[in-house]
Design an enzyme around this catalytic site. Sequence first.
Site, short mmCIF file in Angstrom:
data_model
loop_
_atom_site.label_atom_id
_atom_site.label_comp_id
_atom_site.label_asym_id
_atom_site.label_seq_id
_atom_site.Cartn_x
_atom_site.Cartn_y
_atom_site.Cartn_z
N LYS B 80 10.03 37.87 71.02
CA LYS B 80 11.22 37.57 70.21
C LYS B 80 12.44 38.25 70.83
O LYS B 80 12.36 39.40 71.27
CB LYS B 80 11.00 38.07 68.78
CG LYS B 80 12.09 37.63 67.80
CD LYS B 80 11.77 38.10 66.37
CE LYS B 80 12.82 37.63 65.39
NZ LYS B 80 12.55 38.13 64.02
N SER B 155 13.19 34.50 60.45
CA SER B 155 13.98 34.39 61.66
C SER B 155 13.17 34.13 62.92
O SER B 155 13.67 33.56 63.88
CB SER B 155 14.81 35.66 61.86
OG SER B 155 13.96 36.77 62.13
N SER B 179 10.25 37.55 58.18
CA SER B 179 10.56 36.86 59.43
C SER B 179 9.38 36.67 60.39
O SER B 179 9.48 35.92 61.36
CB SER B 179 11.68 37.58 60.18
OG SER B 179 12.91 37.32 59.54
#
Lengths: 99, 501
Positions: B80, B155, B179
């Site tokens: 990420k 996210s 997330s």
Amino acid sequence: MSRISNEEVARIAQLARLDLSANEIAELAGEMEAILGAVARVQEAAKSDVVPTSHPLALVNVTRPDVVRPGLTPANALSGAPASEDDRFRVPQILGEEA
Amino acid sequence: MSELIYKSAAQLSESLAKKEVSAREVTQAHLDQIAKVDKAVQAFLFVDTEGALAQADQVDAARAKGENLGPLAGVPLALKDILAQEGIPTTCGSKILAGWRPPYSATVVKKLRAAGVVILGKTNMDEFAMGSSTENSAFGTTQNPWDLKRIPGGSGGGSAAALAAFEAPLAIGSDTGGSIRQPAALTGTVGVKPTYGGVSRYGVVAFSSSLDQVGPCARTVLDTALLHEVIAGHDDYDATSINAPTPPVVAAAKRADVKGMKIGVIKELSGDGYESGVSERFEESLEILRSQGATIEMVSCPNFDYGLAAYYLIAPSEASSNLARFDAMRYGLRVGDDGSRSAEEVMSMTRAAGFGREVKRRIILGTYALSAGYYDAYYGSAQKVRTLITQDFAKAFSSVDVLVSPTTPTVAFPIGEKSNDPVAMYLSDVATIPVNLAGVAAMSLPAGLSEGLPVGFQIIAPAMKDDRLYQVGAALERELAAKWGGVLTTKAPKLISAAGA
């Protein structure tokens, strides 16, 4: 929930160092009202005898041995700087002096 | 070699150890898949082709020399874009960091490299991890591999989509309010938010420091456990890191036994607002756990009803403070520095130009909630709710071993459906948020499909009992996979080319 004025949003934006346009300020004023209306219900549950929690993990005085270990070189530290001069970050004027 | 992309990390690990396949071959197969499908999925913001192959070659060379390698050596991973990786673009989904190449790596990145994990590249996310759909990324929306017209969650939608599109068998996420778990649920993958403090946050861009936690993502429970073991542990570069041994997560995933366990169903996280397809898959999973010897009981956590409201005060408040570091002075974007403007003017112009709508919205909300005259009513009250939610968990865990709920109220929604209604978007995280407020551990794993789209099952364990997530999750996964003929992602549409882009 009282209406949040454009002036209030503008004042908050200034505190947050956000140079918002008049349109953005007007839009945010409306959104703040909707969001604060939805979150204000925390006040129903927050009785005076409840102790607030700031953090889920109660660690205090976390220290480590004070030993020298390698850090960034000046060139590394400055590698992402928008502007630099003489191995230093170059910043715009900070005291409002004449340019 | 395309078959390699459908294997689990555990299977790849075995083939690599037996030298049936090289790390280079495994890495190349995944790079090929990225080249083939990522135009349609847009999971990656940056693909480090050369770096990944070089890392793979190092692993192959070490193995040839007979060096002792960890189980994930040579297995590829999607990172990420919230984690700093030295020399590799790190944007956190924001224009304000576009082009920044960090001069250092996050502790998690160092641990991955030391374990021989091959980092393929950086995945898309909502800007500064603020969002539930990746629509708030400054660099475009990621598409859900199950239906390219739908969001992959957020996210960490990029990491989850990369797994579901077989672009990587492993991924790293971060979870402030859901997330990791919400994207896992919406893409039919597995994601774990470890106990707060269980994984180092050094080198992770801070959103809400009392809530943020980095965690492992994969397509199977065992793979998630293998990755959890690599990234967890104490780090003296992170003052909130727990100085205690990591719970035995891999052993628990292998044990996969719920006989005699007490499982509590959270009354407040079901019923109204949950789609019928979601509720049905949830009930079926409960039945499976019961048939495996677990006892199921209803548990009430009345203050969870205030969780969402408390979260949307605490997270923006902390974010407004954390994001003050983006000041246009030391790294990142600088706008308007023409010699006539002051530092303060340049700062305000840069932040206005560099931050997207949702980030500005949350900075304003957080600054307001912390400002003189409003602090007690908003931030102070939210902190009290946090205490009440923590007490609800403590009471529940005094009578059950784990708690369960659906991970999300709905399946993946169409791109654009909620992007102009922040309050509706925030509701996506209603079931995941209480976990972050209390700092406990939780997993989402697939429970099946509703109208062709994945449904997530959430398991919650007390702090530092992360192993229970894996013990229960692996037992449920085994029974469901037997029914489906493989884990859920084997049913995901095979994205043959860039069609649908």
